[in-house]
Design a protein around this motif. Sequence first.
Motif, PDB file in Angstrom:
ATOM      1  N   ALA A 105       0.829  -1.204   0.000  1.00 57.43           N
ATOM      2  CA  ALA A 105       0.000   0.000   0.000  1.00 57.43           C
ATOM      3  C   ALA A 105       0.867   1.259   0.000  1.00 57.43           C
ATOM      4  O   ALA A 105       0.572   2.230  -0.707  1.00 57.43           O
ATOM      5  N   LEU A 106       1.937   1.252   0.782  1.00 59.52           N
ATOM      6  CA  LEU A 106       2.834   2.405   0.826  1.00 59.52           C
ATOM      7  C   LEU A 106       3.531   2.619  -0.512  1.00 59.52           C
ATOM      8  O   LEU A 106       3.671   3.758  -0.967  1.00 59.52           O
ATOM      9  N   VAL A 107       3.975   1.550  -1.132  1.00 54.08           N
ATOM     10  CA  VAL A 107       4.643   1.681  -2.435  1.00 54.08           C
ATOM     11  C   VAL A 107       3.682   2.272  -3.459  1.00 54.08           C
ATOM     12  O   VAL A 107       4.025   3.225  -4.172  1.00 54.08           O
ATOM     13  N   LEU A 108       2.471   1.741  -3.534  1.00 52.24           N
ATOM     14  CA  LEU A 108       1.500   2.258  -4.502  1.00 52.24           C
ATOM     15  C   LEU A 108       1.140   3.709  -4.187  1.00 52.24           C
ATOM     16  O   LEU A 108       1.089   4.554  -5.090  1.00 52.24           O
ATOM     17  N   LEU A 109       0.921   4.008  -2.926  1.00 55.42           N
ATOM     18  CA  LEU A 109       0.588   5.384  -2.542  1.00 55.42           C
ATOM     19  C   LEU A 109       1.727   6.334  -2.908  1.00 55.42           C
ATOM     20  O   LEU A 109       1.491   7.427  -3.437  1.00 55.42           O
ATOM     21  N   GLY A 110       2.957   5.920  -2.651  1.00 50.11           N
ATOM     22  CA  GLY A 110       4.105   6.760  -3.000  1.00 50.11           C
ATOM     23  C   GLY A 110       4.215   7.013  -4.491  1.00 50.11           C
ATOM     24  O   GLY A 110       4.498   8.144  -4.926  1.00 50.11           O
ATOM     25  N   ILE A 111       3.972   5.995  -5.288  1.00 46.17           N
ATOM     26  CA  ILE A 111       4.016   6.160  -6.746  1.00 46.17           C
ATOM     27  C   ILE A 111       2.923   7.128  -7.202  1.00 46.17           C
ATOM     28  O   ILE A 111       3.164   8.007  -8.037  1.00 46.17           O
ATOM     29  N   LEU A 112       1.730   6.966  -6.661  1.00 44.29           N
ATOM     30  CA  LEU A 112       0.625   7.851  -7.041  1.00 44.29           C
ATOM     31  C   LEU A 112       0.906   9.301  -6.656  1.00 44.29           C
ATOM     32  O   LEU A 112       0.617  10.227  -7.427  1.00 44.29           O
ATOM     33  N   ILE A 113       1.500   9.506  -5.485  1.00 44.53           N
ATOM     34  CA  ILE A 113       1.849  10.866  -5.064  1.00 44.53           C
ATOM     35  C   ILE A 113       2.912  11.443  -5.995  1.00 44.53           C
ATOM     36  O   ILE A 113       2.810  12.596  -6.437  1.00 44.53           O
ATOM     37  N   ALA A 114       3.932  10.658  -6.301  1.00 45.36           N
ATOM     38  CA  ALA A 114       5.012  11.142  -7.160  1.00 45.36           C
ATOM     39  C   ALA A 114       4.502  11.531  -8.547  1.00 45.36           C
ATOM     40  O   ALA A 114       5.004  12.479  -9.153  1.00 45.36           O
ATOM     41  N   LEU A 115       3.514  10.824  -9.039  1.00 48.65           N
ATOM     42  CA  LEU A 115       2.982  11.094 -10.378  1.00 48.65           C
ATOM     43  C   LEU A 115       1.827  12.092 -10.382  1.00 48.65           C
ATOM     44  O   LEU A 115       1.375  12.504 -11.451  1.00 48.65           O
ATOM     45  N   SER A 116       1.364  12.498  -9.202  1.00 44.35           N
ATOM     46  CA  SER A 116       0.176  13.357  -9.124  1.00 44.35           C
ATOM     47  C   SER A 116       0.297  14.699  -9.860  1.00 44.35           C
ATOM     48  O   SER A 116      -0.723  15.210 -10.334  1.00 44.35           O
ATOM     49  N   PRO A 117       1.478  15.297 -10.014  1.00 41.77           N
ATOM     50  CA  PRO A 117       1.521  16.537 -10.791  1.00 41.77           C
ATOM     51  C   PRO A 117       1.097  16.360 -12.250  1.00 41.77           C
ATOM     52  O   PRO A 117       0.736  17.335 -12.904  1.00 41.77           O
ATOM     53  N   LEU A 118       1.119  15.140 -12.732  1.00 44.42           N
ATOM     54  CA  LEU A 118       0.629  14.907 -14.091  1.00 44.42           C
ATOM     55  C   LEU A 118      -0.856  15.243 -14.191  1.00 44.42           C
ATOM     56  O   LEU A 118      -1.326  15.685 -15.247  1.00 44.42           O
ATOM     57  N   VAL A 119      -1.584  15.031 -13.090  1.00 43.01           N
ATOM     58  CA  VAL A 119      -3.003  15.392 -13.072  1.00 43.01           C
ATOM     59  C   VAL A 119      -3.145  16.909 -13.148  1.00 43.01           C
ATOM     60  O   VAL A 119      -3.955  17.423 -13.924  1.00 43.01           O
ATOM     61  N   ASP A 120      -2.344  17.635 -12.360  1.00 40.11           N
ATOM     62  CA  ASP A 120      -2.381  19.107 -12.419  1.00 40.11           C
ATOM     63  C   ASP A 120      -2.144  19.574 -13.853  1.00 40.11           C
ATOM     64  O   ASP A 120      -2.845  20.449 -14.347  1.00 40.11           O
ATOM     65  N   ARG A 121      -1.143  18.991 -14.473  1.00 37.52           N
ATOM     66  CA  ARG A 121      -0.803  19.398 -15.838  1.00 37.52           C
ATOM     67  C   ARG A 121      -1.927  19.058 -16.810  1.00 37.52           C
ATOM     68  O   ARG A 121      -2.276  19.863 -17.670  1.00 37.52           O
ATOM     69  N   ALA A 122      -2.511  17.870 -16.670  1.00 42.90           N
ATOM     70  CA  ALA A 122      -3.602  17.473 -17.559  1.00 42.90           C
ATOM     71  C   ALA A 122      -4.827  18.371 -17.378  1.00 42.90           C
ATOM     72  O   ALA A 122      -5.500  18.693 -18.358  1.00 42.90           O
ATOM     73  N   LEU A 123      -5.086  18.772 -16.146  1.00 45.51           N
ATOM     74  CA  LEU A 123      -6.226  19.648 -15.889  1.00 45.51           C
ATOM     75  C   LEU A 123      -5.947  21.083 -16.335  1.00 45.51           C
ATOM     76  O   LEU A 123      -6.865  21.849 -16.579  1.00 45.51           O
ATOM     77  N   GLY A 124      -4.663  21.430 -16.421  1.00 41.71           N
ATOM     78  CA  GLY A 124      -4.285  22.767 -16.868  1.00 41.71           C
ATOM     79  C   GLY A 124      -4.736  23.870 -15.937  1.00 41.71           C
ATOM     80  O   GLY A 124      -5.010  24.981 -16.368  1.00 41.71           O
ATOM     81  N   LEU A 125      -4.802  23.577 -14.648  1.00 39.08           N
ATOM     82  CA  LEU A 125      -5.357  24.535 -13.704  1.00 39.08           C
ATOM     83  C   LEU A 125      -4.313  25.258 -12.862  1.00 39.08           C
ATOM     84  O   LEU A 125      -4.634  26.233 -12.211  1.00 39.08           O
ATOM     85  N   ALA A 126      -3.091  24.793 -12.840  1.00 41.48           N
ATOM     86  CA  ALA A 126      -2.103  25.324 -11.902  1.00 41.48           C
ATOM     87  C   ALA A 126      -1.104  26.242 -12.606  1.00 41.48           C
ATOM     88  O   ALA A 126      -0.791  26.066 -13.784  1.00 41.48           O
ATOM     89  N   SER A 127      -0.577  27.197 -11.852  1.00 38.53           N
ATOM     90  CA  SER A 127       0.437  28.107 -12.385  1.00 38.53           C
ATOM     91  C   SER A 127       1.770  27.380 -12.559  1.00 38.53           C
ATOM     92  O   SER A 127       2.015  26.340 -11.947  1.00 38.53           O
ATOM     93  N   ARG A 128       2.627  27.971 -13.341  1.00 34.21           N
ATOM     94  CA  ARG A 128       3.947  27.381 -13.610  1.00 34.21           C
ATOM     95  C   ARG A 128       4.777  27.287 -12.333  1.00 34.21           C
ATOM     96  O   ARG A 128       5.413  26.272 -12.064  1.00 34.21           O
ATOM     97  N   ASP A 129       4.763  28.345 -11.522  1.00 30.19           N
ATOM     98  CA  ASP A 129       5.539  28.355 -10.280  1.00 30.19           C
ATOM     99  C   ASP A 129       5.029  27.288  -9.307  1.00 30.19           C
ATOM    100  O   ASP A 129       5.808  26.585  -8.668  1.00 30.19           O
ATOM    101  N   PHE A 130       3.716  27.172  -9.218  1.00 25.85           N
ATOM    102  CA  PHE A 130       3.107  26.151  -8.373  1.00 25.85           C
ATOM    103  C   PHE A 130       3.496  24.761  -8.863  1.00 25.85           C
ATOM    104  O   PHE A 130       3.807  23.880  -8.055  1.00 25.85           O
ATOM    105  N   MET A 131       3.506  24.563 -10.165  1.00 26.59           N
ATOM    106  CA  MET A 131       3.841  23.241 -10.718  1.00 26.59           C
ATOM    107  C   MET A 131       5.283  22.845 -10.393  1.00 26.59           C
ATOM    108  O   MET A 131       5.553  21.682 -10.115  1.00 26.59           O
ATOM    109  N   THR A 132       6.181  23.791 -10.426  1.00 28.64           N
ATOM    110  CA  THR A 132       7.574  23.484 -10.064  1.00 28.64           C
ATOM    111  C   THR A 132       7.640  22.981  -8.623  1.00 28.64           C
ATOM    112  O   THR A 132       8.271  21.948  -8.337  1.00 28.64           O
TER     113      THR A 132
END
Length: 161
Positions: free
Chosen positions: A110-137
Amino acid sequence: MSQPQVSARSVPLSPAARLLGYAGLLPQAAFVALVASAHEWAYSALAGGFAYAAAIFSFLGGVWWGEALRAEGHGTRAGAGTYLVAVLPSLIAVALFLPWTFGWDWPGPALVLLGILIALSPLVDRALGLASRDFMTLRWHLSIGLGAMTVLLGLLADRLV
């Protein structure tokens, strides 16, 4: 003379936002240190590390929900899919906790899967196109940091359970 237009996408984050964002990695770092050192509180630290990562993952869903509401307030329709994506982190976090509550194989997978999902979560921000560039960094830095430490907790879990 008119004022230049400043979009939410170009507003830099404040130093406080950056500092507090990076400080958010400290609890997970402490949990990793306790587990890695086989401290007497190691198993509690493992549970705490899962709880912290799950809370942050759920928080990210709330950020996505808030960003979708903000976009709608500015005339951009977010759509039902955005809101569905925003509730998934909380549902996933609860689902990943269920094996522990039933005494099944936990917490490593569960921890491994949760960690992977957290690490990849900025891809959701990018796909949604809702976040600023500075926030994304900042999001990439924090997500990779928290995700990696959470995966490390999952890999260390076998030493304790």
